[in-house]
Design a protein around this motif. Sequence first.
Motif, PDB file in Angstrom:
ATOM      1  N   ILE A   1     -25.645  92.384  96.379  1.00 34.56           N
ATOM      2  CA  ILE A   1     -24.576  93.374  96.178  1.00 34.56           C
ATOM      3  C   ILE A   1     -23.268  92.624  95.921  1.00 34.56           C
ATOM      4  O   ILE A   1     -22.834  91.830  96.745  1.00 34.56           O
ATOM      5  N   THR A   2     -22.695  92.881  94.780  1.00 33.03           N
ATOM      6  CA  THR A   2     -21.440  92.232  94.407  1.00 33.03           C
ATOM      7  C   THR A   2     -20.336  93.290  94.293  1.00 33.03           C
ATOM      8  O   THR A   2     -20.503  94.287  93.603  1.00 33.03           O
ATOM      9  N   ASN A   3     -19.255  93.054  94.986  1.00 28.57           N
ATOM     10  CA  ASN A   3     -18.115  93.979  94.994  1.00 28.57           C
ATOM     11  C   ASN A   3     -16.896  93.243  94.440  1.00 28.57           C
ATOM     12  O   ASN A   3     -16.434  92.265  95.025  1.00 28.57           O
ATOM     13  N   THR A   4     -16.385  93.720  93.311  1.00 26.94           N
ATOM     14  CA  THR A   4     -15.202  93.110  92.694  1.00 26.94           C
ATOM     15  C   THR A   4     -14.090  94.141  92.611  1.00 26.94           C
ATOM     16  O   THR A   4     -14.281  95.220  92.033  1.00 26.94           O
ATOM     17  N   THR A   5     -12.942  93.828  93.183  1.00 23.69           N
ATOM     18  CA  THR A   5     -11.799  94.744  93.201  1.00 23.69           C
ATOM     19  C   THR A   5     -10.599  94.069  92.532  1.00 23.69           C
ATOM     20  O   THR A   5     -10.329  92.880  92.775  1.00 23.69           O
ATOM     21  N   THR A  37     -12.519  99.206  91.192  1.00 30.87           N
ATOM     22  CA  THR A  37     -13.533  98.475  91.941  1.00 30.87           C
ATOM     23  C   THR A  37     -14.854  98.539  91.179  1.00 30.87           C
ATOM     24  O   THR A  37     -15.264  99.613  90.737  1.00 30.87           O
ATOM     25  N   GLU A  38     -15.493  97.414  91.037  1.00 30.56           N
ATOM     26  CA  GLU A  38     -16.798  97.339  90.379  1.00 30.56           C
ATOM     27  C   GLU A  38     -17.845  96.871  91.384  1.00 30.56           C
ATOM     28  O   GLU A  38     -17.639  95.863  92.066  1.00 30.56           O
ATOM     29  N   VAL A  39     -18.949  97.603  91.480  1.00 32.89           N
ATOM     30  CA  VAL A  39     -20.035  97.258  92.400  1.00 32.89           C
ATOM     31  C   VAL A  39     -21.317  97.102  91.594  1.00 32.89           C
ATOM     32  O   VAL A  39     -21.688  98.008  90.841  1.00 32.89           O
ATOM     33  N   THR A  40     -21.954  95.963  91.721  1.00 34.41           N
ATOM     34  CA  THR A  40     -23.248  95.742  91.071  1.00 34.41           C
ATOM     35  C   THR A  40     -24.305  95.503  92.127  1.00 34.41           C
ATOM     36  O   THR A  40     -24.035  94.899  93.176  1.00 34.41           O
ATOM     37  N   ASN A  41     -25.491  95.993  91.858  1.00 29.63           N
ATOM     38  CA  ASN A  41     -26.594  95.905  92.815  1.00 29.63           C
ATOM     39  C   ASN A  41     -27.841  95.480  92.057  1.00 29.63           C
ATOM     40  O   ASN A  41     -28.321  96.196  91.181  1.00 29.63           O
ATOM     41  N   HIS A  64     -13.475  89.063  94.780  1.00 28.35           N
ATOM     42  CA  HIS A  64     -14.915  89.319  94.690  1.00 28.35           C
ATOM     43  C   HIS A  64     -15.613  88.929  95.994  1.00 28.35           C
ATOM     44  O   HIS A  64     -15.187  88.017  96.710  1.00 28.35           O
TER      45      HIS A  64
END
Length: 397
Positions: A290-294, A315-319, A349
């Motif tokens: 899980i990557t959270n980029t703000t 905010t971008e969240v990739t899973n 990030h």
Amino acid sequence: MLVLLWGLRLELKKSLRTKKFWAVVIVMLLLYIPVLYAMKSVHPFGREFTASEIVSGLISVTLSLAKFFITILAIVLGATAINAEITEGTLRVALSKPISRLGYITGKLLGHLVALFAAIFAAVVVTIIGVTLMGVDVTGSLVSDVILLNLAILVAMLEFLALGYIISLFVKSTSTAIGIAIVLLFLVSLMSPILVDYFAHSKAEQLTREKFGPNWETMDYGVAPYVQYNQSMNGTRPYLERQHKSPYDYLNEQYNRIKRDYEKKYLFFDPITQLDYLLGNLSEKVHVTITNTTYYPMVQEGPMMVADYKHPIKTEVTNTTEKGYCKGATYSGGSTTKTINGTPVEEVHEMRCYTMDVYRGVGYSIKQNLDRLWVLIGVTLVYLGIAFYRFLRMDLR
């Protein structure tokens, strides 16, 4: 048919009335309490168990407890099946009626099978209750998996039961037969796997020595070289990975491969090992990244530009999910300052990786290991053939 039903009812009543039967079942069921409590209260990686992990975990616990307790029950039931009735004279009385030897022993076998199934079913009921208490829906696929699990365990326990019959037909004393059964169980399902494990490890060490030299254990691989890749699992950051495997990595790989090969070849007579392989693909390890980029705007504060953390831009969240364990660190984070459309922003990030079990199902596992099922059935038929032949030809006086 009437003879078989008579033998089944008689043996079932005897089995269900014995203290040892209920003692084994009750102790087995009581062990579920700490397991359910742990799964309810422990949160791995700061999160709750997923539905897949709950089902996989509880079915694995059911399998483990059944293998230990019901194995003992099966071989002890078999070891006292015939000799006790010969000693007490009840067998001669039974055979004085219009009952054939074949009908008698077949009815006894069916009665023991039903008794074992009752013990296994009790464990399964507790499993389903546990799944319900954990908040997982009891679906049709879960029920079918439970039925298949029952049948797989029953096939393995039938092999132990048949082995107990052989002991019962060659040893007249019931106490001696029980002792021999426990020793045989110890040799078949404990000592034999330990010996196979020893030989597998010795062979793996030999291969490691041939590849890395005789002094491989003293080689310093604690600072093994790393290689940097331009793209990580989630496609956002570079990550580091060992460029070369250490001798210990190679040793573990060879050991796991050789052990599996040896167990299949040389432990065909051990129902527990074969059952482990038959149900060895109930779940598989996967890792979720899980990557959270703000992004935060940069504002002027005096002579410096600082990030405005109270008003994030987006905010971008990739899973992503992949097979196997997490690669590299399970957590990383940081920030960089960049310009987007001419506006300076701070990019913060954070990456977390979780390794978990994904439940694939009993049916899936059996399909992947059908050869082990045929091994179980084949060895069981051999044991039953020996037991039936001995009973039909022995002197019952």
